[in-house]
Design an enzyme around this catalytic site. Sequence first.
Site, PDB file in Angstrom:
ATOM      1  N   GLY A  72      39.159  41.326  32.920  1.00  0.00           N
ATOM      2  CA  GLY A  72      38.320  42.025  31.936  1.00  0.00           C
ATOM      3  C   GLY A  72      37.310  42.947  32.574  1.00  0.00           C
ATOM      4  O   GLY A  72      37.305  44.158  32.318  1.00  0.00           O
ATOM      5  N   HIS A 115      40.116  29.042  29.462  1.00  0.00           N
ATOM      6  CA  HIS A 115      40.353  30.379  28.919  1.00  0.00           C
ATOM      7  C   HIS A 115      41.381  30.240  27.801  1.00  0.00           C
ATOM      8  O   HIS A 115      42.413  29.603  27.984  1.00  0.00           O
ATOM      9  CB  HIS A 115      40.876  31.318  30.011  1.00  0.00           C
ATOM     10  N   ALA A 122      40.388  38.291  38.311  1.00  0.00           N
ATOM     11  CA  ALA A 122      39.609  38.613  37.105  1.00  0.00           C
ATOM     12  C   ALA A 122      40.103  39.939  36.541  1.00  0.00           C
ATOM     13  O   ALA A 122      40.337  40.890  37.272  1.00  0.00           O
ATOM     14  CB  ALA A 122      38.127  38.706  37.453  1.00  0.00           C
ATOM     15  N   ARG A 136      30.363  29.595  29.607  1.00  0.00           N
ATOM     16  CA  ARG A 136      30.011  30.921  30.144  1.00  0.00           C
ATOM     17  C   ARG A 136      30.418  32.049  29.199  1.00  0.00           C
ATOM     18  O   ARG A 136      31.516  32.029  28.635  1.00  0.00           O
ATOM     19  CB  ARG A 136      30.691  31.117  31.507  1.00  0.00           C
ATOM     20  N   GLU A 166      30.713  30.703  41.759  1.00  0.00           N
ATOM     21  CA  GLU A 166      31.120  29.582  40.903  1.00  0.00           C
ATOM     22  C   GLU A 166      30.767  28.220  41.502  1.00  0.00           C
ATOM     23  O   GLU A 166      30.589  27.244  40.775  1.00  0.00           O
ATOM     24  CB  GLU A 166      32.637  29.675  40.645  1.00  0.00           C
ATOM     25  N   SER A 224      36.063  34.424  50.216  1.00  0.00           N
ATOM     26  CA  SER A 224      36.229  35.883  50.174  1.00  0.00           C
ATOM     27  C   SER A 224      36.363  36.404  48.745  1.00  0.00           C
ATOM     28  O   SER A 224      36.956  37.447  48.514  1.00  0.00           O
ATOM     29  CB  SER A 224      37.434  36.313  51.010  1.00  0.00           C
ATOM     30  N   GLY A 225      35.814  35.660  47.773  1.00  0.00           N
ATOM     31  CA  GLY A 225      35.663  36.203  46.420  1.00  0.00           C
ATOM     32  C   GLY A 225      34.452  37.123  46.407  1.00  0.00           C
ATOM     33  O   GLY A 225      33.854  37.407  47.465  1.00  0.00           O
ATOM     34  N   ALA A 253      31.357  36.694  45.535  1.00  0.00           N
ATOM     35  CA  ALA A 253      30.100  36.136  46.061  1.00  0.00           C
ATOM     36  C   ALA A 253      30.111  36.127  47.599  1.00  0.00           C
ATOM     37  O   ALA A 253      29.098  36.448  48.238  1.00  0.00           O
ATOM     38  CB  ALA A 253      29.874  34.726  45.520  1.00  0.00           C
ATOM     39  N   LYS A 266      40.099  30.646  53.197  1.00  0.00           N
ATOM     40  CA  LYS A 266      41.109  29.580  53.389  1.00  0.00           C
ATOM     41  C   LYS A 266      42.528  30.116  53.573  1.00  0.00           C
ATOM     42  O   LYS A 266      43.300  29.559  54.328  1.00  0.00           O
ATOM     43  CB  LYS A 266      41.058  28.621  52.193  1.00  0.00           C
ATOM     44  N   GLU A 311      34.264  41.817  24.829  1.00  0.00           N
ATOM     45  CA  GLU A 311      34.936  40.512  24.952  1.00  0.00           C
ATOM     46  C   GLU A 311      34.201  39.524  24.071  1.00  0.00           C
ATOM     47  O   GLU A 311      33.115  39.826  23.546  1.00  0.00           O
ATOM     48  CB  GLU A 311      34.964  40.062  26.414  1.00  0.00           C
ATOM     49  N   SER A 366      30.692  36.093  35.000  1.00  0.00           N
ATOM     50  CA  SER A 366      30.895  35.400  36.285  1.00  0.00           C
ATOM     51  C   SER A 366      30.880  36.368  37.459  1.00  0.00           C
ATOM     52  O   SER A 366      30.265  36.092  38.491  1.00  0.00           O
ATOM     53  CB  SER A 366      32.193  34.597  36.280  1.00  0.00           C
TER      54      SER A 366
HETATM   55  C1  SIN Z   1      39.239  37.853  31.204  1.00  0.00           C
HETATM   56  O1  SIN Z   1      39.505  39.005  31.504  1.00  0.00           O
HETATM   57  O2  SIN Z   1      39.489  37.392  30.100  1.00  0.00           O
HETATM   58  C2  SIN Z   1      38.601  36.944  32.246  1.00  0.00           C
HETATM   59  C3  SIN Z   1      37.286  37.434  32.663  1.00  0.00           C
HETATM   60  C4  SIN Z   1      36.279  36.296  32.696  1.00  0.00           C
HETATM   61  O3  SIN Z   1      36.649  35.158  33.043  1.00  0.00           O
HETATM   62  O4  SIN Z   1      35.131  36.496  32.331  1.00  0.00           O
END
Ligand code: SIN
Length: 500
Positions: free
Chosen positions: A45, A224, A43, A379, A368, A10-11, A13, A32, A110, A384
């Site tokens: 950004g 990250h 997420a 990436r 993913e 349920s993301g 995708a 799940k 970013e 994503s």
């Molecule tokens: C973020 O906001 O830094 C994560 C977004 C991403 O994984 O592209």
Amino acid sequence: MKHDFIVIGSGLAGLTSALVLKEYGEVLLITKKELTDSASMLAQGGIAAVVDRNDTFASHIKDTLVAGAYHNKKRAVETLIKKSPQAIGWLIKQGVVFDKKDGEFSLTLEGGHSRRRILHSTDFSGRSIELALINKVKKVKNIEIWQDTSLLELLVRKNSCSGIQIIKHKKVANCYARAVILATGGIGQLYQWTTNPQVATADGLAVGIRADLGVCDLEFIQFHPTALKHNEAPLFLLSEALRGEGAYLIKIKDHPPAGGSKIKNYEVGDRFMHKVDRRAELAPRDIVARAIYEEQKKGNQVFLDIRHKGETFIKKRFPNLYREVKRRGYDMTKDCVPVTPAAHYSCGGVMTDLYGRTKIKNLFIFGETAYTGVQGANRLASNSLLEAAVFPLRLPEVIHEVKAGDYFDCELSDYKENIKTGNLREDIKKLMWKSAGIVRNHKTMQEAYEKLSEWNSELEKTREINCDFSEVKNMALVGKYILKLALNRKKSLGAHFVES
Ligand code: SIN
């Protein structure tokens, strides 16, 4: 139980797949835990896309290839980027609201992007997108939703998939469909430190490996750079958009200093990223994560500092982050915030083409879990969510190929309430962090591969199943494959960095 389509996950995708497929038949959407448990939901950004009249496809494509160390499949990247305006249009049609200023999208920056091109909904963009789509799927009559349902296996015979085996209400069952769509997300929970939710235990990858679908690029695990260094799991993400809007990374020796645990002042010169890369804090993630790791190795602590942007800006642009970070003891308008890299995203996955098709008929994979070749060896930030929307939106072009499957009876595994796994889940996470982390070496990877192979063989011997056991089994199997592919790649590339 028969449906036209089963979508697992349920993301973004999974939700996109379900909303597309509802036009073609009855959809069963399985997740799940709850619908809101996904990495997409976390997420922050936003979603990268070419929507500004001064931006170009060529520029976004180049940034994606540069971040990916040119290991990407160029045709896949071109498809992703050229379809980005349509994907944004579709999301808006579903009710997603992106921030605007003076009637134009308010775009953020970013790492790795040569210009502002990331659409966002304040600072919790994933949540806004997810809630809009969840609202939508809940209202659609021919989408049936099953929460708290674990995927166990794909039902495959004669190179065709006709359903899945699941656990629901502590019972094992087979569910049949004309086509199955896997969108179960990533692998973060294989690591001791991760930004990913508890559900990210690589289940889709594991069933893909067991069905012999072929996996690729799993050695490229993205870390990250800036998770909040705090005693919690998963670690709270500090969006790259903070650096995009001007936050610095600073290093402080021997923190915490006597007399206090918060850094309010630091000496000019404590920024370090400009010495590592000309793009400084906005270099691609693999470079920034490694630079922080190196500082930590020298005994320095690394902090994110956005205080110079001022209280009004910080609270307006990052209201949720401000609140969440404050809840954890730091006021971003006054304090520097301690950060550490954490496992975030798998650039590889189960092999698919650019329509999500796999080598097995009636089985599609998106998001993913899939390897389309778009992400390369690292990436690009905010690509994503874009991948998770663009490729399922292409389903209408190929869905006519799906034919009713051969609904064969498949033996059910035995459910058992208690199956002892001891500390294995934690042991796998620690081993993966140590051996397949930010900086790797051959000896540690080899030893970890042997250990994981041993654990994997032991787990495979048990015939009974439950949700916890299934996850641990999936983690050991996928961990073994990550190490196998990492051992095969002798030279450093992108997120795979081997000490010489
Ligand atoms: C973020 O906001 O830094 C994560 C977004 C991403 O994984 O592209």
